[in-house]
Scaffold this motif. Structure first.
Motif, PDB file in Angstrom:
ATOM      1  N   ASN A 355      -6.214  -9.301  18.052  1.00  0.00           N
ATOM      2  CA  ASN A 355      -5.496  -8.714  17.239  1.00  0.00           C
ATOM      3  C   ASN A 355      -4.285  -9.660  16.096  1.00  0.00           C
ATOM      4  O   ASN A 355      -4.240 -10.780  16.211  1.00  0.00           O
ATOM      5  CB  ASN A 355      -3.672  -8.003  18.300  1.00  0.00           C
ATOM      6  N   ALA A 356      -4.311  -9.159  14.792  1.00  0.00           N
ATOM      7  CA  ALA A 356      -3.626  -9.434  14.085  1.00  0.00           C
ATOM      8  C   ALA A 356      -2.299  -9.974  13.496  1.00  0.00           C
ATOM      9  O   ALA A 356      -1.878  -8.673  14.626  1.00  0.00           O
ATOM     10  CB  ALA A 356      -4.583  -9.713  12.269  1.00  0.00           C
ATOM     11  N   VAL A 357      -1.482 -10.365  13.047  1.00  0.00           N
ATOM     12  CA  VAL A 357      -0.210 -10.381  12.982  1.00  0.00           C
ATOM     13  C   VAL A 357       0.571  -9.437  12.004  1.00  0.00           C
ATOM     14  O   VAL A 357      -0.513 -10.286  10.156  1.00  0.00           O
ATOM     15  CB  VAL A 357       1.453 -11.518  12.815  1.00  0.00           C
ATOM     16  N   TYR A 358       1.062  -8.557  11.488  1.00  0.00           N
ATOM     17  CA  TYR A 358       1.417  -8.106   9.957  1.00  0.00           C
ATOM     18  C   TYR A 358       2.764  -7.970  10.076  1.00  0.00           C
ATOM     19  O   TYR A 358       3.352  -7.791  10.987  1.00  0.00           O
ATOM     20  CB  TYR A 358       1.033  -6.140  10.651  1.00  0.00           C
ATOM     21  N   GLN A 359       2.753  -8.135   8.536  1.00  0.00           N
ATOM     22  CA  GLN A 359       4.624  -8.480   7.890  1.00  0.00           C
ATOM     23  C   GLN A 359       5.645  -7.152   8.684  1.00  0.00           C
ATOM     24  O   GLN A 359       6.707  -7.486   8.852  1.00  0.00           O
ATOM     25  CB  GLN A 359       4.373  -8.623   6.313  1.00  0.00           C
ATOM     26  N   ILE A 360       5.366  -6.296   8.442  1.00  0.00           N
ATOM     27  CA  ILE A 360       6.012  -5.259   8.653  1.00  0.00           C
ATOM     28  C   ILE A 360       6.250  -5.363  10.335  1.00  0.00           C
ATOM     29  O   ILE A 360       7.632  -4.465  10.538  1.00  0.00           O
ATOM     30  CB  ILE A 360       5.380  -3.792   8.347  1.00  0.00           C
ATOM     31  N   ASP A 361       5.834  -5.848  10.684  1.00  0.00           N
ATOM     32  CA  ASP A 361       5.808  -5.638  12.484  1.00  0.00           C
ATOM     33  C   ASP A 361       7.035  -7.512  12.404  1.00  0.00           C
ATOM     34  O   ASP A 361       8.119  -7.169  13.586  1.00  0.00           O
ATOM     35  CB  ASP A 361       4.983  -6.147  13.234  1.00  0.00           C
ATOM     36  N   LYS A 362       6.850  -7.697  10.854  1.00  0.00           N
ATOM     37  CA  LYS A 362       8.093  -9.302  10.999  1.00  0.00           C
ATOM     38  C   LYS A 362       9.144  -8.068  11.194  1.00  0.00           C
ATOM     39  O   LYS A 362      10.692  -9.198  10.582  1.00  0.00           O
ATOM     40  CB  LYS A 362       7.122 -10.139  10.742  1.00  0.00           C
ATOM     41  N   SER A 363       9.327  -7.261  10.242  1.00  0.00           N
ATOM     42  CA  SER A 363      10.620  -7.121   9.683  1.00  0.00           C
ATOM     43  C   SER A 363      11.420  -6.237  10.393  1.00  0.00           C
ATOM     44  O   SER A 363      10.700  -5.407  10.626  1.00  0.00           O
ATOM     45  CB  SER A 363      10.084  -6.385   7.648  1.00  0.00           C
ATOM     46  N   ARG A 364      13.072  -5.570   9.506  1.00  0.00           N
ATOM     47  CA  ARG A 364      13.360  -3.848  10.460  1.00  0.00           C
ATOM     48  C   ARG A 364      12.636  -3.099  10.419  1.00  0.00           C
ATOM     49  O   ARG A 364      13.641  -1.618  10.700  1.00  0.00           O
ATOM     50  CB  ARG A 364      15.403  -5.068   9.995  1.00  0.00           C
TER      51      ARG A 364
END
Length: 466
Positions: A355-364
């Protein structure tokens, strides 16, 4: 040695018996114990023997009648009781015998998780979660992914996918279209006031949706009222929704349909002419919302379809293609396949990468943008259930144990990490949320995938005309 022998219902005269061993040939002191194989008896623990016919009988009842083991044990108990017998096998020993017996069967389990018609990677998927939970304390912990070494993948933005970005403008346009949010017409529609109509056009102008602004002003000049004419109502109500334009018109993955819509918007072809029937058929099949709208305009507009309608179609086409203008992520964004996951089973779909890491999961904004999540409660001791995927022929391709409540993340991870190419059609009761979730993270990968949702059961989904 005293043993208990359990036979089929018609052989109830067997009770506890004594069996003997015999010495082996040779100088050793070994002995050959009674194993029951010569009498078609399955030896559970050298004390309890089950007739193979009894176990095979339940095997066929389970396959043909979907009978659970407890129901079979109860029927045995009642039958034995009717004949005055008290030697009914308990559910504990019957379960042990059945599990031990089933391990001896030469069943090609992996082959049963693939459809002969759809192949190892089906193009049409019917998926859903089922409430078959297991004890949480029996689940083995798994190593967490080290996200610090991964580069986040950037998806598309929700504001780039919707036609009307301001909530107030969407509310006023929905009122103007005489429809409710549940896509039902309003019984007694109320006209917009002059102030509300002016506010609507000003917001559309400031958001850059000039094509819709000009269309509303032209309608007002022609009809002199603050309600949408009948041909425009259904289409305007769809534009007024906070949903991606590529979800309303799912043609982003079909180049031919996009070309036809572009030529219609440029007025280079007239799809209502007989010689362009093939173009009309393609548009009706892939974009029924637009084809129905154009047909109503053609019937009710005596002077022809206004130019503002064609400008509106051009703007919609640009918005449909906007989420897919980003570049496709490199392979370095995806980690290697994780260790063997004991909580998922997909024989024909091995994991291609982690599973990759996504930028939207890092944001509020992650929680706000991932809408349409299912409301569910957690059990204190059991897992929420399992998530399954099927083909249209009712063949299960695998399942995954849900460690958390079901959400669009579960089908997304299955499709992205296990499918070499995404399915063309996904039928899911939360497809609207799944579509948004995919566009927020992997719009290029799911560009050619169509999502269908509705309050349907798996049995009905198998019979969908797709």
């Amino acid at each position: 040695m005293s043993v208990m022998i359990y036979k089929q219902n018609f052989a109830l005269h067997d009770k506890a018996r004594k069996v003997y061993y015999r010495p082996t040939v040779g100088d050793c002191s070994c002995r050959y114990n009674f194993d029951g194989q010569d009498y078609l008896l399955f030896n559970l623990d050298n004390k309890r023997f089950f007739y193979y016919g009894l176990l095979f009988n339940y095997l066929h009842l389970m396959i043909e009648g979907r009978n659970p083991l407890i129901a079979y044990q109860r029927s045995l108990h009642r039958t034995y009781t009717c004949f005055g017998e008290s030697t009914t096998p308990s559910i504990h020993f019957l379960r042990r015998a059945w599990y031990a017996f089933s391990r001896l069967l030469a069943i090609p389990i992996d082959d049963s998780f693939a459809c002969e018609s759809c192949g190892p990677c089906p193009e049409i998927i019917v998926c859903d979660g089922t409430m078959i939970g297991m004890r949480k304390d029996l689940m083995m912990p798994m190593n967490d992914l080290d996200e610090s070494k991964l580069v986040p993948v950037k998806g598309s933005l929700h504001s780039d996918r919707v036609l009307i970005k301001t909530a107030r403008a969407r509310y006023l346009l929905l009122q103007y279209s005489c429809f409710k949010r549940d896509r039902k017409p309003v019984a007694c529609p109320q006209k917009l006031t002059d102030k509300e109509f002016k506010q609507l056009t000003e917001i559309l102008h400031s958001d850059g949706f000039v094509a819709l602004e000009k269309l509303l002003l032209k309608i007002e000049d022609q009809h002199q009222e603050r309600l949408a004419p009948v041909p425009y109502r259904k289409f305007l109500s769809e534009i007024a929704r906070n949903s991606p334009a590529c979800g309303m018109v799912q043609i982003a993955g079909c180049k031919q349909a996009c070309d036809v819509l572009k030529r219609i918007a440029n007025r280079s072809i007239d799809v209502f002419l007989p010689e362009n029937a093939c173009h009309w058929s393609l548009l009706s099949e892939n974009a029924p919302v637009i084809s129905s709208f154009l047909l109503l305009c053609q019937k009710h507009c005596s002077s022809g379809i206004p130019q503002e309608v064609f400008d509106l179609l051009s703007h919609i086409l640009v918005t449909i293609q906007a989420p897919f203008k980003i570049s496709e992520p490199d392979k370095c964004h995806y980690p290697e396949p994780s260790e063997a996951n004991k909580f998922s089973y997909f024989p024909s779909l091995p994991q291609l990468h982690g599973n990759a890491v996504y930028q939207i999961d890092k944001s509020r904004l992650s929680t706000a943008n991932d809408v349409c999540n299912k409301r569910s409660s957690k059990h204190p001791a059991l897992t929420p259930g399992i998530f399954t995927i099927y083909c249209p022929h009712a063949i299960c391709y695998g399942f995954e144990v849900l460690k958390e409540c079901e959400s669009p993340r579960h089908p997304f991870q299955i499709f992205k990490t296990r499918f070499p190419k995404p399915p063309k059609i996904v039928v899911y009761d939360n497809a609207c949320g799944l579509h948004q979730y995919c566009l927020n993270r992997e719009p290029i990968f799911f560009q050619k995938t169509s999502f269908f949702c509705g309050p349907i059961s798996l049995e009905r989904a198998y019979r969908l005309p797709i």
